[in-house]
Design a protein around this motif. Structure first.
Motif, PDB file in Angstrom:
ATOM      1  N   ALA A 109       0.802  -1.225   0.000  1.00  0.00           N
ATOM      2  CA  ALA A 109       0.000   0.000   0.000  1.00  0.00           C
ATOM      3  C   ALA A 109       0.836   1.277   0.000  1.00  0.00           C
ATOM      4  CB  ALA A 109      -0.926   0.004   1.209  1.00  0.00           C
ATOM      5  N   TYR A 110       2.107   1.184   0.373  1.00  0.00           N
ATOM      6  CA  TYR A 110       2.918   2.387   0.548  1.00  0.00           C
ATOM      7  C   TYR A 110       3.764   2.732  -0.673  1.00  0.00           C
ATOM      8  CZ  TYR A 110       1.482   1.441   5.303  1.00  0.00           C
ATOM      9  OH  TYR A 110       0.733   1.186   6.420  1.00  0.00           O
ATOM     10  N   GLU A 111       3.768   1.897  -1.696  1.00  0.00           N
ATOM     11  CA  GLU A 111       4.499   2.166  -2.933  1.00  0.00           C
ATOM     12  C   GLU A 111       3.623   1.793  -4.119  1.00  0.00           C
ATOM     13  OE1 GLU A 111       9.271   1.831  -3.046  1.00  0.00           O
ATOM     14  OE2 GLU A 111       8.220  -0.064  -2.796  1.00  0.00           O
ATOM     15  N   GLN A 112       3.236   2.795  -4.892  1.00  0.00           N
ATOM     16  CA  GLN A 112       2.434   2.543  -6.095  1.00  0.00           C
ATOM     17  C   GLN A 112       3.365   2.511  -7.296  1.00  0.00           C
ATOM     18  OE1 GLN A 112       0.020   6.011  -4.921  1.00  0.00           O
ATOM     19  NE2 GLN A 112      -1.771   4.733  -5.317  1.00  0.00           N
ATOM     20  N   ARG A 113       3.427   1.348  -7.946  1.00  0.00           N
ATOM     21  CA  ARG A 113       4.358   1.161  -9.057  1.00  0.00           C
ATOM     22  C   ARG A 113       3.618   0.592 -10.262  1.00  0.00           C
ATOM     23  NH1 ARG A 113       9.259   3.706  -7.701  1.00  0.00           N
ATOM     24  NH2 ARG A 113       9.548   3.422  -5.460  1.00  0.00           N
ATOM     25  N   GLY A 114       4.093   0.936 -11.450  1.00  0.00           N
ATOM     26  CA  GLY A 114       3.509   0.408 -12.674  1.00  0.00           C
ATOM     27  C   GLY A 114       4.563   0.169 -13.728  1.00  0.00           C
ATOM     28  N   ILE A 115       4.228  -0.663 -14.692  1.00  0.00           N
ATOM     29  CA  ILE A 115       5.072  -0.907 -15.860  1.00  0.00           C
ATOM     30  C   ILE A 115       4.273  -0.506 -17.093  1.00  0.00           C
ATOM     31  CG2 ILE A 115       6.233  -2.655 -17.257  1.00  0.00           C
ATOM     32  CD1 ILE A 115       6.749  -4.220 -14.692  1.00  0.00           C
ATOM     33  N   LEU A 116       4.773   0.469 -17.820  1.00  0.00           N
ATOM     34  CA  LEU A 116       4.112   0.959 -19.022  1.00  0.00           C
ATOM     35  C   LEU A 116       4.619   0.185 -20.231  1.00  0.00           C
ATOM     36  CD1 LEU A 116       2.296   3.092 -20.438  1.00  0.00           C
ATOM     37  CD2 LEU A 116       4.328   4.575 -20.536  1.00  0.00           C
ATOM     38  N   HIS A 117       3.697  -0.443 -20.961  1.00  0.00           N
ATOM     39  CA  HIS A 117       4.040  -1.229 -22.145  1.00  0.00           C
ATOM     40  C   HIS A 117       3.441  -0.553 -23.368  1.00  0.00           C
ATOM     41  CE1 HIS A 117       3.230  -5.136 -24.646  1.00  0.00           C
ATOM     42  NE2 HIS A 117       4.242  -4.429 -25.149  1.00  0.00           N
ATOM     43  N   ALA A 118       4.284  -0.125 -24.278  1.00  0.00           N
ATOM     44  CA  ALA A 118       3.837   0.506 -25.517  1.00  0.00           C
ATOM     45  C   ALA A 118       4.411  -0.251 -26.710  1.00  0.00           C
ATOM     46  CB  ALA A 118       4.270   1.972 -25.573  1.00  0.00           C
ATOM     47  N   ILE A 119       3.594  -0.414 -27.739  1.00  0.00           N
ATOM     48  CA  ILE A 119       4.051  -1.017 -28.993  1.00  0.00           C
ATOM     49  C   ILE A 119       4.304   0.111 -29.986  1.00  0.00           C
ATOM     50  CG2 ILE A 119       3.506  -2.592 -30.873  1.00  0.00           C
ATOM     51  CD1 ILE A 119       1.681  -4.103 -28.974  1.00  0.00           C
TER      52      ILE A 119
ATOM     53  N   GLN B  47       7.045  -4.100 -35.104  1.00  0.00           N
ATOM     54  CA  GLN B  47       6.524  -3.832 -33.769  1.00  0.00           C
ATOM     55  C   GLN B  47       7.642  -3.985 -32.741  1.00  0.00           C
ATOM     56  OE1 GLN B  47       3.092  -6.196 -32.829  1.00  0.00           O
ATOM     57  NE2 GLN B  47       1.753  -5.039 -34.184  1.00  0.00           N
ATOM     58  N   VAL B  48       8.024  -2.878 -32.123  1.00  0.00           N
ATOM     59  CA  VAL B  48       9.014  -2.880 -31.045  1.00  0.00           C
ATOM     60  C   VAL B  48       8.263  -2.680 -29.735  1.00  0.00           C
ATOM     61  CG1 VAL B  48      11.012  -1.718 -30.059  1.00  0.00           C
ATOM     62  CG2 VAL B  48      10.835  -2.007 -32.543  1.00  0.00           C
ATOM     63  N   HIS B  49       8.450  -3.617 -28.822  1.00  0.00           N
ATOM     64  CA  HIS B  49       7.751  -3.566 -27.540  1.00  0.00           C
ATOM     65  C   HIS B  49       8.613  -2.817 -26.529  1.00  0.00           C
ATOM     66  CE1 HIS B  49       4.457  -6.431 -28.499  1.00  0.00           C
ATOM     67  NE2 HIS B  49       5.333  -6.815 -29.415  1.00  0.00           N
ATOM     68  N   CYS B  50       8.082  -1.714 -26.033  1.00  0.00           N
ATOM     69  CA  CYS B  50       8.812  -0.848 -25.114  1.00  0.00           C
ATOM     70  C   CYS B  50       8.172  -0.923 -23.731  1.00  0.00           C
ATOM     71  CB  CYS B  50       8.794   0.593 -25.614  1.00  0.00           C
ATOM     72  SG  CYS B  50       9.544   0.819 -27.242  1.00  0.00           S
ATOM     73  N   PHE B  51       8.980  -1.222 -22.733  1.00  0.00           N
ATOM     74  CA  PHE B  51       8.516  -1.308 -21.355  1.00  0.00           C
ATOM     75  C   PHE B  51       9.252  -0.264 -20.520  1.00  0.00           C
ATOM     76  CE2 PHE B  51       7.533  -5.397 -23.153  1.00  0.00           C
ATOM     77  CZ  PHE B  51       6.339  -5.774 -22.554  1.00  0.00           C
ATOM     78  N   VAL B  52       8.496   0.659 -19.923  1.00  0.00           N
ATOM     79  CA  VAL B  52       9.072   1.691 -19.069  1.00  0.00           C
ATOM     80  C   VAL B  52       8.916   1.235 -17.621  1.00  0.00           C
ATOM     81  CG1 VAL B  52       9.216   4.149 -18.577  1.00  0.00           C
ATOM     82  CG2 VAL B  52       8.235   3.384 -20.754  1.00  0.00           C
ATOM     83  N   ILE B  53      10.035   1.152 -16.909  1.00  0.00           N
ATOM     84  CA  ILE B  53      10.115   0.496 -15.615  1.00  0.00           C
ATOM     85  C   ILE B  53      10.478   1.486 -14.517  1.00  0.00           C
ATOM     86  CG2 ILE B  53      11.386  -1.235 -14.272  1.00  0.00           C
ATOM     87  CD1 ILE B  53       9.763  -2.542 -16.404  1.00  0.00           C
ATOM     88  N   HIS B  54       9.810   1.362 -13.371  1.00  0.00           N
ATOM     89  CA  HIS B  54      10.278   2.003 -12.140  1.00  0.00           C
ATOM     90  C   HIS B  54       9.916   1.069 -10.991  1.00  0.00           C
ATOM     91  CE1 HIS B  54      10.482   5.834  -9.404  1.00  0.00           C
ATOM     92  NE2 HIS B  54      11.482   4.980  -9.187  1.00  0.00           N
ATOM     93  N   LEU B  55      10.900   0.307 -10.532  1.00  0.00           N
ATOM     94  CA  LEU B  55      10.654  -0.737  -9.549  1.00  0.00           C
ATOM     95  C   LEU B  55      10.736  -0.187  -8.123  1.00  0.00           C
ATOM     96  CD1 LEU B  55      12.567  -3.792 -11.060  1.00  0.00           C
ATOM     97  CD2 LEU B  55      10.230  -3.002 -11.488  1.00  0.00           C
ATOM     98  N   GLY B  56      10.310  -1.018  -7.173  1.00  0.00           N
ATOM     99  CA  GLY B  56      10.199  -0.604  -5.788  1.00  0.00           C
ATOM    100  C   GLY B  56      11.525  -0.474  -5.066  1.00  0.00           C
ATOM    101  N   LEU B  57      11.443   0.031  -3.844  1.00  0.00           N
ATOM    102  CA  LEU B  57      12.632   0.280  -3.043  1.00  0.00           C
ATOM    103  C   LEU B  57      13.096  -0.943  -2.276  1.00  0.00           C
ATOM    104  CD1 LEU B  57      11.697   3.796  -1.607  1.00  0.00           C
ATOM    105  CD2 LEU B  57      13.257   3.291  -3.491  1.00  0.00           C
TER     106      LEU B  57
END
Length: 271
Positions: free
Chosen positions: A108-118, A125-135
């Motif tokens: 609940a204390y860290e909101q994280r997501g992975i953005l996937h764009a084609i 088609q190049v699959h792009c993943f934008v990452i910001h992982l937890g602490l």
């Protein structure tokens, strides 16, 4: 096909504690990178207090402001708070066919997501993943497993991949898992890049599992020491990769960006 990419944690476009707006300097600096794809973390889609307190604060979300007229932009909202929200974004000179944001929040204390764009690069088609992982290390391991599951479930084995962003992996323990499971290389891992792209995916995984996992130092910006930011690739040859240290990068964010010049390899059918 040549492709220039960059990844950058922009620290919400402000200095420590939000005292000074940095977003205009960040835009000027990103424009000078001349990158086809820019993977961004800590991008503010909205912040009402900064808009009130900082002169010339952009009226649009930071992703659209940074994209300007030269790039398309997509945004994945992750952290929502009283005065706005922030997340990951991708800027692209090439058409973005589709995108989805995967919620990989671990607690609940860290909101994280992975953005996937084609992204359509000359109809590939190049699959792009934008990452910001937890602490926390356990969170990062689970989030990487969620990424691997999504890629294996939704993508062909030979689909070109760019996975880039802030991995918060100061202990450098995640690369071997990604090498073995996805057959990727990391832009600064010289040993991994010696593996021939002509091997089968299974053979590549065996070779890459023995690579040393040497990565670039990108944090803190004033004196980069920790290897937090990464670019993992599949289906590309790395021609060169750089960490952008010193002015102006040392004063714009708490991270410095990475750039990489890539060559898209000829596409082969899945075995």
């Amino acid at each position: 096909m040549k492709l220039r990419i960059a990844t950058y944690n922009i620290h919400k476009g402000v200095s420590a504690f939000g005292r000074k707006a940095r977003i205009h300097g960040i835009k000027e600096a990103i424009d000078l990178l001349d990158a086809d794809l820019v993977f961004l973390q800590e991008v503010q889609g909205q912040h009402d207090l900064h808009a009130e307190n900082h002169t010339l604060w952009p009226q649009e979300g930071q992703h659209d402001f940074l994209a300007g007229q030269s790039h398309e932009a997509v945004y994945g909202m992750n952290a929502v708070y009283e005065h706005g929200h922030h997340g990951n974004a991708l800027l692209s000179r090439y058409p973005i066919a589709s995108f989805v944001n995967h919620d990989v929040s671990d607690h609940a204390y860290e909101q994280r997501g992975i953005l996937h764009a084609i992204v359509l690069v000359d109809q590939v088609q190049v699959h792009c993943f934008v990452i910001h992982l937890g602490l926390f290390a356990a969170s990062r391991r689970r989030q990487v497993q969620a990424l691997i599951h999504t890629i294996k479930r939704d993508l062909p084995d030979n689909a070109p991949l760019v996975i880039a962003g802030d991995f918060n992996d100061w202990s450098q323990r995640l690369s071997q898992t990604l090498y073995q499971e996805l057959g990727v290389i990391e832009a600064f891992d010289v040993d991994a890049q010696h593996a021939s792209p002509q091997f089968s995916l299974k053979g590549m995984r065996t070779i890459l599992s023995k690579a040393n996992g040497r990565h670039a130092r990108t944090f803190p910006a004033g004196l980069p020491w920790l290897c937090l930011d990464r670019v993992y690739l599949r289906g590309f040859k790395v021609e060169e990769a750089h960490v952008l240290k010193g002015a102006p990068w040392s004063t714009l964010s708490d991270h410095v960006p990475i750039t990489a010049s890539l060559e898209l390899l000829p596409q082969t059918k899945s075995p």
